[in-house]
Design an enzyme around this catalytic site. Structure first.
Site: not given
Length: 572
Positions: A207, A381
């Site tokens: 990330y 999600h």
């Protein structure tokens, strides 16, 4: 059609009347008011319109190719189970067939051809195919067109030799029967927030975060459209943009979550398989003017399966804005199960349910001014183990609605779901995000976390009017969980979880334990002020099945009613 004809009528008049009725039922709708490009390059355009009285839906597919073209409805965005039509123009004339897919192979021709070809033409490198079908269908090889968003798939070839479509394919989720039309603005202006030649490490999951100031505007603007700008589709899993509080005043770029994150108000979201997103005409994301000049944090989740080092990426988001302000400022609220590693999903589970709850009762605890939420879109999600996601809506202890449902969730096709109409979430309502996972192919625990092999259970709500709100989530009260399972401490609980003989009985018992214990409910505003309370998970009803009614049945019923009415008139 059920109202009797009054007065005297000649036989000729009756015949003419019956002919006009037949023409009414058979006539094609010439209007195609709705339009979507199914691909980012705008090579594939779908137009459509429907008539609920006749029970038919009309499509026109236009593709920039002189070869075969295809369109389909898919349960999950892939080939398996898809309802497909293939057509084109070759040296013998036109060809068109109704098919269904059993897997990633040539779709099989249906025994019953339920799609009707209306026109098919090819000129100047473009093929245009217009066809019609019933909205509902009882053919096991066809999918009904529902009032829920559906995953549309397309593919095409460069020639009329129908073969594997390679990269000339795609999917897009569209609400065909409850479509919210796009705004059309001339002289479009936009700005980008992207990474700049970021060199990836050899991590499978990484990330990366970049905090930067957005362009400044003297007067308030509204963002009305957001598009992904993707450099490497095989690496980028999802993008998030957060607005920072005023205390963030310096740019920064580093690996996400390696230090305390202060920028947590979600402004934009994109997932793999998704496309651009347009706000309804009544709302837009505010920027500039009295809104203030904020810093924003761009988060990119890279899924580097081959662990290749040194690849360069400049992915991000493009924001189209206008000075023609909409009626409302829009916002995005993250709801669901808080992402924590102590939440674990057992292996060998065919179906394991998790829950995350948002109790809007506590929103006024963190905001001076709080409003009801007018929700118009949702993005659900999970990661690889996710199979279904449902968002239940509760008021005064009773379920009143399913805010959003995806019974065939596909990790590779994550898109913002247009609800088709605005749904009101009143302060005091509860929202329950339910995720169903399958871990039959896993031998160890799956924990909550950021990695693709970890899991999440989230629903991002797009709503107006905007509030300074970043999250409304919950998680099982950990001390209660440890106590309920008979473990004295965290270490003992973790040992029990890793050494337990997981079978249908133990999996179900653990699932029920997670649901029945107290939950920690967390509401956080844009400045990281939080309200932390306790709550319990309500029961979520089973999704109602879609009725199977043939359009022709409605048509026959209408004719029967008409003839009975006329017979009664003649007899009188």
């Amino acid at each position: 059609m059920g109202t009797c004809l009054k007065g005297n009528m000649s036989v000729l008049s009756l015949v003419l009347f019956l002919l006009s009725v037949q023409q009414f039922w058979a006539q094609e709708d010439p209007l195609l008011p709705f339009s979507e490009h199914l691909d980012l390059e705008h090579n594939v355009q779908l137009k459509w319109g429907f008539d609920k009285i006749q029970g038919t839906i009309l499509f026109q597919l236009s593709v920039n190719t002189s070869g075969w073209i295809s369109f389909g409805l898919s349960p999950n965005g892939g080939m398996t189970g898809a309802d497909i039509v293939i057509g084109g123009v070759d040296n013998k004339g036109t060809y068109f067939t109704d098919r269904h897919a059993l897997g990633n192979s040539m779709p099989v021709v249906d025994q019953k051809q339920n799609y009707k070809l209306l026109s098919l033409s090819e000129s100047d490198g473009k093929t245009v195919m217009k066809f019609q079908r019933s909205i509902e269908s009882c053919d096991e090889n066809d999918l009904p067109v529902t009032i829920l968003p559906m995953k549309l798939i397309y593919a095409y070839g460069e020639t009329d030799d129908i073969s594997y479509h390679k990269a000339q394919r795609g999917t897009k989720e569209v609400n065909l029967l409850k479509y919210m039309p796009r705004a059309s603005l001339s002289n479009a202006t936009y700005f980008d927030i992207t990474m700049e030649n970021f060199m990836l490490p050899a991590n499978q999951t990484y990330y990366h975060c970049k905090t930067a100031r957005a362009p400044t505007f003297d007067s308030k603007q509204h963002i009305y459209r957001i598009e992904p700008v993707i450099t490497n589709y095989d690496l980028v899993h999802h993008l998030l943009l957060y607005r920072c509080p005023p205390t963030v005043t310096e740019p920064l770029e580093l690996e996400c979550y390696t230090k305390t994150e202060r920028c947590m108000e979600t402004i934009a979201v994109w997932g793999v398989g998704g496309g651009d997103f347009e706000f309804p005409e009544v709302a837009g994301l505010p920027i500039g003017g009295n809104v203030g000049d904020f810093f924003y944090r761009l988060e990119v989740h890279y899924n580097n399966v081959n662990k290749t080092a040194g690849r360069v990426d400049s992915s991000g988001l493009r924001f189209y804005y206008t000075s023609k302000l909409r009626q409302h400022d829009a916002g995005i609220l993250m709801t669901g199960l808080a992402v924590i590693p102590s939440y674990a999903i057992p292996p060998k589970a065919k179906s394991f349910l998790t829950y995350g709850m948002c109790d809007t009762t506590y929103i006024p605890k963190v905001l001076e001014t709080a409003n009801d939420l007018q929700v118009f879109s949702v993005m659900m999600h999970t990661h690889l183990a996710g199979r279904k996601v449902r968002v239940g809506h509760f008021r005064e202890g009773k379920q009143i609605d399913l805010l959003a449902v995806d019974e065939n969730y596909n990790f590779e096709f994550q898109q913002v779901t247009n609800l088709g109409k605005t749904k009101t979430v009143k302060l005091g309502d509860k929202l329950l995000v339910e995720c169903t996972y399958n871990t039959e192919n896993r031998n160890t625990l799956t924990q909550g976390g950021l990695s693709t092999s970890d899991e999440m259970c989230l629903a991002f709500l797009f709503y107006y009017p905007a509030m300074n709100l970043s999250g409304c989530e919950s998680l099982p009260h950990f001390s209660s969980l440890v106590s309920e399972m008979g473990a004295g401490d965290t270490g003992t609980w973790l040992y029990m979880m890793n050494t337990m003989a997981w079978n249908d009985s133990s999996i179900n018992e653990y699932q029920q334990t997670l649901k029945k214990i107290n939950q920690t409910v967390i509401v956080v505003n844009s400045f990281n002020k939080a309200s932390i309370t306790n709550g319990t998970i309500p029961d979520l009803k089973v999704s109602p099945p879609e009725p199977c009614v043939r359009a022709c049945a409605t048509k026959n019923l209408a004719f029967m009613s008409l003839f009975l009415c006329l017979a009664g008139m003649w007899a009188s």
